[in-house]
Motif scaffolding. Structure first.
Motif, PDB file in Angstrom:
ATOM      1  N   GLU A 253       0.771   6.931  -6.539  1.00 10.56           N
ATOM      2  CA  GLU A 253      -0.387   7.826  -6.758  1.00 10.56           C
ATOM      3  C   GLU A 253      -0.039   9.281  -6.476  1.00 10.56           C
ATOM      4  O   GLU A 253      -0.854  10.173  -6.693  1.00 10.56           O
ATOM      5  N   GLY A 254       1.109   9.526  -5.866  1.00 11.09           N
ATOM      6  CA  GLY A 254       1.509  10.903  -5.531  1.00 11.09           C
ATOM      7  C   GLY A 254       0.881  11.398  -4.238  1.00 11.09           C
ATOM      8  O   GLY A 254       0.802  12.611  -3.995  1.00 11.09           O
ATOM      9  N   ALA A 255       0.450  10.465  -3.355  1.00 15.73           N
ATOM     10  CA  ALA A 255      -0.273  10.848  -2.131  1.00 15.73           C
ATOM     11  C   ALA A 255       0.552  11.758  -1.216  1.00 15.73           C
ATOM     12  O   ALA A 255      -0.013  12.556  -0.476  1.00 15.73           O
ATOM     13  N   ILE A 256       1.877  11.636  -1.239  1.00 17.89           N
ATOM     14  CA  ILE A 256       2.705  12.495  -0.376  1.00 17.89           C
ATOM     15  C   ILE A 256       3.725  13.281  -1.212  1.00 17.89           C
ATOM     16  O   ILE A 256       4.792  13.661  -0.726  1.00 17.89           O
TER      17      ILE A 256
ATOM     18  N   ILE B 250       4.468   8.952   5.299  1.00 17.10           N
ATOM     19  CA  ILE B 250       3.818   7.639   5.465  1.00 17.10           C
ATOM     20  C   ILE B 250       4.671   6.840   6.443  1.00 17.10           C
ATOM     21  O   ILE B 250       5.902   6.799   6.320  1.00 17.10           O
TER      22      ILE B 250
ATOM     23  N   ASP C  90       5.034  16.299   0.203  1.00 21.95           N
ATOM     24  CA  ASP C  90       3.688  16.705   0.617  1.00 21.95           C
ATOM     25  C   ASP C  90       3.101  15.717   1.631  1.00 21.95           C
ATOM     26  O   ASP C  90       1.928  15.358   1.550  1.00 21.95           O
ATOM     27  N   GLY C  91       3.937  15.258   2.572  1.00 22.34           N
ATOM     28  CA  GLY C  91       3.377  14.388   3.610  1.00 22.34           C
ATOM     29  C   GLY C  91       4.322  13.283   4.046  1.00 22.34           C
ATOM     30  O   GLY C  91       5.488  13.230   3.637  1.00 22.34           O
TER      31      GLY C  91
ATOM     32  N   SER D  24       1.931   1.844  -3.488  1.00 26.06           N
ATOM     33  CA  SER D  24       0.900   2.410  -4.374  1.00 26.06           C
ATOM     34  C   SER D  24       0.573   3.849  -3.990  1.00 26.06           C
ATOM     35  O   SER D  24       0.321   4.670  -4.864  1.00 26.06           O
ATOM     36  N   LEU D  25       0.642   4.182  -2.703  1.00 24.60           N
ATOM     37  CA  LEU D  25       0.407   5.586  -2.312  1.00 24.60           C
ATOM     38  C   LEU D  25       1.486   6.496  -2.909  1.00 24.60           C
ATOM     39  O   LEU D  25       1.185   7.587  -3.392  1.00 24.60           O
ATOM     40  N   ILE D  26       2.732   6.023  -2.894  1.00 24.51           N
ATOM     41  CA  ILE D  26       3.817   6.830  -3.480  1.00 24.51           C
ATOM     42  C   ILE D  26       3.550   7.025  -4.978  1.00 24.51           C
ATOM     43  O   ILE D  26       3.630   8.134  -5.501  1.00 24.51           O
TER      44      ILE D  26
ATOM     45  N   LYS E  32       0.847  -1.208   0.000  1.00 30.77           N
ATOM     46  CA  LYS E  32       0.000   0.000   0.000  1.00 30.77           C
ATOM     47  C   LYS E  32       0.884   1.261   0.000  1.00 30.77           C
ATOM     48  O   LYS E  32       0.570   2.250  -0.670  1.00 30.77           O
TER      49      LYS E  32
END
Ligand SMILES: NC(=O)c1ccc[n+]([C@@H]2O[C@H](COP(=O)([O-])OP(=O)(O)OC[C@H]3O[C@@H](n4cnc5c(N)ncnc54)[C@H](O)[C@@H]3O)[C@@H](O)[C@H]2O)c1
Length: 341
Positions: free
Chosen positions: A142-145, A257, A254-255, A138-140, A135
Motif C-alpha cells: 500500500e506504500g504505508a512507509i 514497521i 517514509d517510516g 500489505s502495508l508495504i 499485514k
C-alpha cells in the motif's frame, strides 16, 4: 476434485506432528488418510493422536494402499527430492517442508517434476501466512512507509536442530534449518531478487561441535543487496536458551514497521521491587501456530481451485540459493554474487 483433499503426512517427527494435528482437527477441507514414518512406532504414536488413521513405514506402501491426493513431506532434507519425485510421478500434490532440498539441482528436479506431472508444489514458509507478517506485506504494497530500503529478519531458537540437520550428508546446517525462513521473508517483503550476500559466522555457543560437524555455526549475520538497491540483514543464533525469538523490521523511505517480540504472552507480573516478570515464546509451534494452519489451508485450496500455490517451488529454490551463497561467503570471507553459477 472433491471438496476435501485426501492427505498423507510423511515424517512423524516435530513438523509432521504439527501438520498432522492441524490437518486432522483444524482444517475442514483436509481429510487425513495416512501417516508415514520409517520408524513405524513413531507413525503409530502419531496416528493415535489423529483418530487412528492408517500408518505405514514407507510412502510407497501408503500410495499402494490408500487413495492420496496430496502429501505433506516433513522428513529430513535429503529425503525431500526423492519423496517429491515419487509423489509427482503418482500425480500427488506436494507440500514440502523447508529447506527445499540438499542442492539447487535437486530443487530444479522437484520443480520440473511438478510441472511435468501437473501437480502443485508448495514449500513450508509459514511466516508468509502469519497474520501480522501478512499485514507487513500489505502495508508495504500500500506504500504505508514509502519504499522499503532496509529489511532485517532474525531468528533465535532455544535448542539445536536435529542431528541429521547438522550432518552435511543429510542436511545443510543451521543456516538452512533456521534462517531459510528469514531469507525468504526478506526477499518476499523487499519484492526484489538479491544480487549479493556477505556473511560471517562462528561457533561461539558450542565451539566443541565444530570438531563434530564440518560447517557448524551457531551465530551468524548476512548482509544482502537487492536488485532494487534495497539492503537486507539476516541474523541467527541457536541454541539461545531464553526461548524462540523471530522478529522483522522494515525501514522505508517514509517510516518503519516492526513485527514480533520476545514476550510470548500478555501475562506479566509487576511487583514492588520494580521488576516485570513475563514469559518468552518457547517454540516455533506456538509463535507461528496460526501460520502453520493457514499455509496448509492455502495449499489445499490451491489444489481444489487448481491455482498456483502462494509459496512456489521457485521461492523454495531462491531461499536455498541465498543459504548456499551465505555459506560460500562464510568460507571465502567475501561477498558472493547472485545468481549462483
Ligand atoms: N516450518 C518450520 O517451522 C519447521 C519446523 C521444524 C521442522 N521443519 C522442517 O521439517 C522437516 C522435518 O524436520 P523435523 O524437525 O520434524 O525432523 P524430525 O527429525 O523431528 O522428524 C523427521 C521424521 O522423518 C522420519 N523419516 C526420515 N526419513 C524418512 C523417510 N524416507 N520416509 C518416512 N519417514 C522418514 C524420521 O524417522 C523422523 O521421525 C525438515 O525439513 C525441517 O527443516 C520445519
Amino acid at each position: 476434485m472433491s471438496k476435501r483433499v485426501k492427505v498423507c503426512v510423511v515424517g512423524a517427527g516435530r513438523a509432521g506432528e504439527v501438520h498432522a494435528l492441524n490437518l486432522s482437527y483444524r482444517i475442514p477441507i483436509a481429510e487425513l488418510v495416512a501417516i508415514v514414518d520409517q520408524d513405524l512406532n513413531l507413525a503409530k504414536q502419531l496416528s493415535e493422536k489423529v483418530r487412528g488413521v492408517h500408518y505405514y513405514q514407507t510412502f510407497r506402501d501408503a500410495l499402494r494402499s490408500e487413495e492420496i491426493e496430496a502429501v505433506f513431506i516433513a522428513t529430513p532434507t535429503f529425503t525431500h527430492c526423492p519423496l517429491t519425485m515419487e509423489a509427482a510421478e503418482a500425480g500427488v500434490h506436494v507440500f514440502c517442508e523447508k529447506p527445499m532440498a540438499l542442492s539447487l539441482e535437486e530443487a530444479e528436479q522437484m520443480i520440473s517434476a511438478a510441472r511435468k506431472n501437473n501437480i502443485k508444489l508448495q514449500i513450508g514458509f509459514m511466516r508468509r501466512f502469519d497474520p501480522e507478517i501478512k499485514k507487513v506485506k500489505s502495508l508495504i504494497l500500500e506504500g504505508a512507509i514509502g519504499k522499503p530500503i532496509l529489511i532485517k529478519s532474525l531468528t533465535r531458537g532455544p535448542g539445536l536442530p536435529p542431528k541429521w540437520a547438522l550432518d552435511p550428508k543429510t542436511g545443510i546446517g543451521m543456516i538452512a534449518e533456521v534462517s531459510s525462513h528469514d531469507f525468504d521473508s526478506v526477499r518476499w517483503l523487499m519484492g526484489s531478487e538479491a544480487v549479493s550476500v556477505y556473511a560471517v559466522a562462528d561457533a561461539l555457543i558450542h565451539p566443541e561441535l565444530k570438531e563434530k560437524y564440518s560447517n557448524y555455526h551457531d551465530v551468524y549475520v548476512s548482509i544482502l543487496r537487492f536488485e532494487n538497491n534495497g539492503l537486507g540483514i539476516v541474523d541467527g543464533g541457536c541454541p539461545v536458551g531464553y526461548g524462540y525469538d523471530a522478529r522483522i523490521e522494515v525501514l522505508g523511505t517514509d517510516g518503519l514497521i516492526m513485527v514480533g517480540e520476545v514476550k510470548g504472552t500478555t501475562l506479566l507480573v509487576s511487583k514492588s521491587d520494580k521488576k516485570v516478570i513475563s514469559e518468552t515464546f518457547q517454540s516455533w509451534r506456538n509463535r507461528f501456530y496460526e501460520g502453520y494452519i493457514s499455509e496448509a489451508e492455502s495449499f489445499l485450496k490451491a489444489v481444489i481451485e487448481d491455482r498456483t500455490p502462494e509459496v512456489t517451488g521457485e521461492d523454495g529454490k531462491k531461499a536455498l540459493e541465498l543459504v548456499f551463497a551465505a555459506i560460500e561467503s562464510i568460507k571465502t570471507n567475501k561477498p558472493v554474487a547472485l545468481p549462483l553459477r
